[in-house]
Design a protein around this motif. Structure first.
Motif, PDB file in Angstrom:
ATOM      1  N   TYR A 154     -35.056 -15.607  -8.572  1.00 19.02           N
ATOM      2  CA  TYR A 154     -34.956 -16.031  -7.186  1.00 19.02           C
ATOM      3  C   TYR A 154     -35.796 -17.285  -7.045  1.00 19.02           C
ATOM      4  O   TYR A 154     -37.000 -17.257  -7.300  1.00 19.02           O
ATOM      5  N   LYS A 157     -36.632 -21.166  -4.817  1.00 19.22           N
ATOM      6  CA  LYS A 157     -36.523 -21.877  -3.549  1.00 19.22           C
ATOM      7  C   LYS A 157     -35.949 -23.266  -3.814  1.00 19.22           C
ATOM      8  O   LYS A 157     -36.509 -24.040  -4.585  1.00 19.22           O
ATOM      9  N   LYS A 190     -34.723 -23.201   0.983  1.00 16.38           N
ATOM     10  CA  LYS A 190     -34.001 -21.938   1.112  1.00 16.38           C
ATOM     11  C   LYS A 190     -34.034 -21.193  -0.213  1.00 16.38           C
ATOM     12  O   LYS A 190     -33.960 -21.797  -1.270  1.00 16.38           O
ATOM     13  N   TRP A 191     -34.141 -19.864  -0.127  1.00 13.79           N
ATOM     14  CA  TRP A 191     -34.167 -19.038  -1.328  1.00 13.79           C
ATOM     15  C   TRP A 191     -32.753 -18.853  -1.861  1.00 13.79           C
ATOM     16  O   TRP A 191     -31.818 -18.595  -1.107  1.00 13.79           O
ATOM     17  N   LYS A 192     -32.595 -18.997  -3.181  1.00 11.52           N
ATOM     18  CA  LYS A 192     -31.299 -18.861  -3.852  1.00 11.52           C
ATOM     19  C   LYS A 192     -31.481 -18.008  -5.111  1.00 11.52           C
ATOM     20  O   LYS A 192     -32.569 -17.926  -5.671  1.00 11.52           O
ATOM     21  N   TYR A 193     -30.388 -17.392  -5.533  1.00 14.26           N
ATOM     22  CA  TYR A 193     -30.378 -16.657  -6.799  1.00 14.26           C
ATOM     23  C   TYR A 193     -29.935 -17.596  -7.906  1.00 14.26           C
ATOM     24  O   TYR A 193     -28.946 -18.313  -7.765  1.00 14.26           O
TER      25      TYR A 193
END
Length: 64
Positions: free
Chosen positions: A32, A34, A38-41
């Protein structure tokens, strides 16, 4: 899209020599991160030698 069946085999044959050796064993790593606030996988496919095969950045975790 009619060109795809005609030229895809030739493109694959020419590109394969540049891809190098790929191991038959591979794993997928998930983390995970940033990105742009925004947080993304981040998913990464890695072979047994640690070479990156492919990656995917996604907003949601797709378990399938």
């Amino acid at each position: 899209m009619r060109w795809v069946p005609r030229y895809a085999p030739e493109l694959e044959k020419r590109v394969r020599s540049y891809q190098g050796y790929r191991a038959t064993s591979w794993r997928v790593e998930e983390t995970y991160v940033k990105v742009g606030g925004k947080w993304k996988y981040l998913f990464r496919a890695v072979d047994k030698h640690g070479q990156l095969i492919n990656f995917m950045l996604a907003d949601r975790r797709h378990t399938q």
